[in-house]
Scaffold this motif. Structure first.
Motif, PDB file in Angstrom:
ATOM      1  N   LEU A   8     -13.842 -48.691  50.677  1.00 32.90           N
ATOM      2  CA  LEU A   8     -14.856 -49.000  51.691  1.00 32.90           C
ATOM      3  C   LEU A   8     -16.144 -49.479  51.032  1.00 32.90           C
ATOM      4  N   ILE A   9     -16.528 -48.822  49.947  1.00 30.13           N
ATOM      5  CA  ILE A   9     -17.757 -49.209  49.242  1.00 30.13           C
ATOM      6  C   ILE A   9     -17.596 -50.561  48.564  1.00 30.13           C
ATOM      7  N   VAL A  10     -16.483 -50.778  47.884  1.00 28.89           N
ATOM      8  CA  VAL A  10     -16.257 -52.057  47.200  1.00 28.89           C
ATOM      9  C   VAL A  10     -16.246 -53.203  48.207  1.00 28.89           C
ATOM     10  N   ASP A  11     -15.541 -53.018  49.315  1.00 30.05           N
ATOM     11  CA  ASP A  11     -15.403 -54.099  50.298  1.00 30.05           C
ATOM     12  C   ASP A  11     -16.643 -54.309  51.158  1.00 30.05           C
ATOM     13  N   ASN A  12     -17.436 -53.246  51.372  1.00 33.31           N
ATOM     14  CA  ASN A  12     -18.531 -53.323  52.339  1.00 33.31           C
ATOM     15  C   ASN A  12     -19.910 -53.061  51.761  1.00 33.31           C
ATOM     16  N   GLY A  13     -19.979 -52.633  50.523  1.00 31.35           N
ATOM     17  CA  GLY A  13     -21.268 -52.340  49.913  1.00 31.35           C
ATOM     18  C   GLY A  13     -21.771 -50.962  50.308  1.00 31.35           C
ATOM     19  N   LEU A  14     -22.950 -50.638  49.834  1.00 27.84           N
ATOM     20  CA  LEU A  14     -23.567 -49.331  50.081  1.00 27.84           C
ATOM     21  C   LEU A  14     -24.436 -49.398  51.333  1.00 27.84           C
ATOM     22  N   ARG A  15     -23.798 -49.681  52.440  1.00 32.57           N
ATOM     23  CA  ARG A  15     -24.497 -49.870  53.699  1.00 32.57           C
ATOM     24  C   ARG A  15     -23.853 -49.005  54.770  1.00 32.57           C
ATOM     25  N   CYS A  16     -24.701 -48.315  55.557  1.00 36.07           N
ATOM     26  CA  CYS A  16     -24.207 -47.547  56.698  1.00 36.07           C
ATOM     27  C   CYS A  16     -23.666 -48.533  57.733  1.00 36.07           C
ATOM     28  N   MET A  17     -22.471 -48.282  58.192  1.00 41.01           N
ATOM     29  CA  MET A  17     -21.833 -49.200  59.133  1.00 41.01           C
ATOM     30  C   MET A  17     -22.290 -48.978  60.568  1.00 41.01           C
ATOM     31  N   LEU A  18     -23.171 -48.010  60.768  1.00 41.83           N
ATOM     32  CA  LEU A  18     -23.712 -47.809  62.108  1.00 41.83           C
ATOM     33  C   LEU A  18     -25.143 -48.333  62.195  1.00 41.83           C
ATOM     34  N   CYS A  19     -26.036 -47.835  61.357  1.00 43.24           N
ATOM     35  CA  CYS A  19     -27.434 -48.297  61.431  1.00 43.24           C
ATOM     36  C   CYS A  19     -27.672 -49.566  60.624  1.00 43.24           C
ATOM     37  N   GLY A  20     -26.761 -49.878  59.689  1.00 47.14           N
ATOM     38  CA  GLY A  20     -26.863 -51.112  58.920  1.00 47.14           C
ATOM     39  C   GLY A  20     -27.770 -51.053  57.707  1.00 47.14           C
ATOM     40  N   ARG A  21     -28.391 -49.897  57.448  1.00 45.97           N
ATOM     41  CA  ARG A  21     -29.296 -49.789  56.302  1.00 45.97           C
ATOM     42  C   ARG A  21     -28.517 -49.558  55.009  1.00 45.97           C
ATOM     43  N   LEU A  56     -20.963 -43.914  56.671  1.00 42.64           N
ATOM     44  CA  LEU A  56     -22.124 -43.572  57.481  1.00 42.64           C
ATOM     45  C   LEU A  56     -23.165 -42.862  56.633  1.00 42.64           C
ATOM     46  N   CYS A  57     -24.430 -43.167  56.886  1.00 43.55           N
ATOM     47  CA  CYS A  57     -25.500 -42.423  56.232  1.00 43.55           C
ATOM     48  C   CYS A  57     -25.492 -40.999  56.796  1.00 43.55           C
ATOM     49  N   LEU A  58     -26.208 -40.112  56.151  1.00 46.75           N
ATOM     50  CA  LEU A  58     -26.199 -38.714  56.569  1.00 46.75           C
ATOM     51  C   LEU A  58     -26.680 -38.556  58.008  1.00 46.75           C
ATOM     52  N   SER A  59     -27.706 -39.297  58.400  1.00 50.68           N
ATOM     53  CA  SER A  59     -28.229 -39.197  59.767  1.00 50.68           C
ATOM     54  C   SER A  59     -27.226 -39.680  60.800  1.00 50.68           C
ATOM     55  N   LEU A  77     -20.023 -45.764  69.580  1.00 52.83           N
ATOM     56  CA  LEU A  77     -20.571 -45.756  68.218  1.00 52.83           C
ATOM     57  C   LEU A  77     -19.524 -46.215  67.208  1.00 52.83           C
ATOM     58  N   MET A  78     -18.292 -45.787  67.388  1.00 50.69           N
ATOM     59  CA  MET A  78     -17.237 -46.196  66.457  1.00 50.69           C
ATOM     60  C   MET A  78     -16.917 -47.684  66.604  1.00 50.69           C
ATOM     61  N   CYS A  79     -17.030 -48.226  67.793  1.00 54.01           N
ATOM     62  CA  CYS A  79     -16.846 -49.678  67.974  1.00 54.01           C
ATOM     63  C   CYS A  79     -17.887 -50.449  67.178  1.00 54.01           C
ATOM     64  N   ILE A  80     -19.130 -49.984  67.220  1.00 52.67           N
ATOM     65  CA  ILE A  80     -20.205 -50.628  66.458  1.00 52.67           C
ATOM     66  C   ILE A  80     -19.895 -50.546  64.962  1.00 52.67           C
ATOM     67  N   ALA A  81     -19.575 -49.347  64.489  1.00 54.64           N
ATOM     68  CA  ALA A  81     -19.311 -49.155  63.055  1.00 54.64           C
ATOM     69  C   ALA A  81     -18.115 -49.990  62.603  1.00 54.64           C
ATOM     70  N   GLN A  82     -17.055 -49.996  63.387  1.00 59.06           N
ATOM     71  CA  GLN A  82     -15.866 -50.772  63.010  1.00 59.06           C
ATOM     72  C   GLN A  82     -16.136 -52.267  63.007  1.00 59.06           C
ATOM     73  N   SER A  83     -17.018 -52.719  63.879  1.00 54.25           N
ATOM     74  CA  SER A  83     -17.326 -54.157  63.920  1.00 54.25           C
ATOM     75  C   SER A  83     -18.047 -54.600  62.660  1.00 54.25           C
ATOM     76  N   ARG A  84     -18.675 -53.644  61.957  1.00 56.31           N
ATOM     77  CA  ARG A  84     -19.402 -53.959  60.724  1.00 56.31           C
ATOM     78  C   ARG A  84     -18.559 -53.737  59.466  1.00 56.31           C
TER      79      ARG A  84
END
Length: 90
Positions: A8-21, A56-59, A77-84
Motif C-alpha cells: 500500500l505504501i509503495v503503490d500509494n505513498g505515505l498519504r492518508c487515503m481519507l484526508c489526503g494528507r 489511514l492517519c491516526l485521526s 468513508l471507505m468509498c472515499i478512501a478506496q477511490s484514492r
C-alpha cells in the motif's frame, strides 16, 4: 511490516487515503475495510488482501472506528478512501 501495508505504501505513498494528507510512516495505519473483528465473529479468515486495505492517519483511523461497520457513514468513508487507492498492478 506486513507485506500488504508495504505494498500500500509503495503503490500509494505515505498519504492518508481519507484526508489526503502526507504523513511519516509511523503515523499511518493499515486499516482493514472489512474489519478483522467482523471476520472473527463470522468464523471467516481475516482478509489481508490489498483490496481490503487502505492507509489511514491516526485521526482518520480513529474516526472510521467511531461508526458501526455496517453503517452508511462507514461505507461512505471507505468509498472515499478506496477511490484514492491505486488499483493493483500484478
Amino acid at each position: 511490516m506486513h507485506p500488504t501495508k508495504a505494498r500500500l505504501i509503495v503503490d500509494n505513498g505515505l498519504r492518508c487515503m481519507l484526508c489526503g494528507r502526507e504523513y511519516p510512516y509511523k503515523a499511518l495505519n493499515w486499516h482493514h475495510i472489512k474489519w478483522k473483528s467482523i471476520s472473527k465473529e463470522n468464523n471467516e479468515p481475516i482478509d489481508n488482501s490489498y483490496e481490503n486495505g487502505v492507509l489511514l492517519c491516526l485521526s482518520c483511523h480513529h474516526l472510521v472506528h467511531t461508526y458501526e461497520y455496517d453503517s452508511q457513514e462507514y461505507k461512505s468513508l471507505m468509498c472515499i478512501a478506496q477511490s484514492r487507492r491505486k488499483p493493483t498492478v500484478d
